[in-house]
Design a protein around this motif. Structure first.
Motif, short mmCIF file in Angstrom:
data_model
loop_
_atom_site.label_atom_id
_atom_site.label_comp_id
_atom_site.label_asym_id
_atom_site.label_seq_id
_atom_site.Cartn_x
_atom_site.Cartn_y
_atom_site.Cartn_z
N THR A 72 39.94 35.19 34.08
CA THR A 72 39.87 33.86 34.74
C THR A 72 41.27 33.13 34.37
N GLY A 102 43.96 34.23 36.76
CA GLY A 102 43.60 33.66 38.14
C GLY A 102 42.96 34.82 39.08
N LEU A 103 42.16 35.77 38.32
CA LEU A 103 41.54 36.77 39.17
C LEU A 103 39.92 36.33 39.45
N LEU A 104 39.50 35.56 38.79
CA LEU A 104 38.16 35.22 38.57
C LEU A 104 37.99 33.82 38.32
N GLU A 105 36.78 33.42 38.86
CA GLU A 105 36.38 31.93 38.54
C GLU A 105 35.09 31.92 37.79
N HIS A 106 34.98 31.06 36.70
CA HIS A 106 33.73 31.14 36.04
C HIS A 106 33.52 29.70 35.50
N SER A 153 32.96 34.49 40.12
CA SER A 153 33.49 34.80 41.68
C SER A 153 34.81 35.08 41.52
N LEU A 154 35.20 35.68 42.47
CA LEU A 154 36.70 36.04 43.03
C LEU A 154 37.53 35.18 43.36
N THR A 155 38.68 34.86 42.89
CA THR A 155 39.57 34.06 43.41
C THR A 155 40.21 34.82 44.82
N GLU A 156 41.11 34.25 45.52
CA GLU A 156 41.72 34.97 46.66
C GLU A 156 42.57 36.24 46.24
N GLY A 181 41.97 37.71 43.32
CA GLY A 181 40.93 38.86 42.94
C GLY A 181 40.52 39.51 43.95
N ARG A 182 40.16 38.82 45.04
CA ARG A 182 39.48 39.29 46.18
C ARG A 182 40.45 40.61 46.76
#
Length: 222
Positions: free
Chosen positions: A50, A53-57, A64-67, A69-70
């Protein structure tokens, strides 16, 4: 694209796989079970990803994934599914043998090597288990399949994809012709049994799948 460790790539791919199948809330407990690590380990890693900048929690929310991370996750999914297809189509592996091999190779092969595999195979759209393969640009075929357990019976359905997590279960399905592309008939449920009664088209006998097995099969109404 920034190089990530294999552990980070695995985390992103697993979060993506939950999102792909419509998970309402991805928890640290669910990730820990899938990855085979403790919930404490997941919490530490998710916090780090997180910050990167790869995940959001969000607090009390799901993972969830960030853009960013996706993009990384889809790249790994493409690698995994293309390698599985290559192992089956070109090297003669069984569909029950390729998951663990692909888990290793997906972190090691170059993008150039992967492009050669894609070209050799004729740019396949799905892997041996029916999972859609993202394009080189990260585009993915949309589908509206449902887990077999959610399909009303009696009725008919077409098998679209099957989870590759359990090799023994894949062998069981193959023996009964329950593979992607097969048409199946669903009998009226037995009120005194917890399972789905299935008959593959042209087969003589039906068989019963328990809830876990039926959940690993995704279908479209036929």
């Amino acid at each position: 694209m920034t190089e990530l460790t294999s552990t980070v790539e695995d985390y992103l791919k697993v979060v993506w796989s939950f999102e792909e199948l419509g998970a309402e809330k991805i928890t640290t407990k669910a990730l820990a079970k899938r990855l085979g690590v403790t919930a404490a380990t997941v919490s530490i890693t998710v916090r780090r990803l997180t910050e990167q900048g790869l995940l959001e929690h969000p607090r009390f929310g799901g993972i969830s994934l960030t853009e960013a991370g996706r993009r990384h996750a889809v790249r790994m999914v493409r690698r995994h599914r293309l390698i599985e297809t290559f192992l089956v189509e070109s090297l003669g592996y069984g569909w029950d043998e390729v998951h663990d091999e692909a888990e290793i190779l997906e972190h090691a092969v170059s993008d150039r090597f992967l492009d050669r595999i894609d070209e050799l195979l004729g740019h396949p759209e799905r892997d041996p288990h029916g999972d859609p393969i993202p394009s080189r640009a990260g585009e993915l075929e949309h589908e509206s399949s449902l887990p077999l357990v959610e399909v009303k019976a009696p009725g008919r359905a077409r098998v679209v994809r099957i989870s590759d997590d359990d090799a023994e279960l894949l062998r069981y399905f193959a023996e009964r012709g329950l593979v992607p592309g097969a048409t199946i008939e669903l009998a009226a449920p037995d009120p005194f049994a917890d399972g789905v009664i299935v008959k593959v088209a042209d087969a003589r006998e039906s068989f019963t799948l328990g809830p876990a097995a039926a959940h690993s099969v995704r279908v479209l109404p036929a």
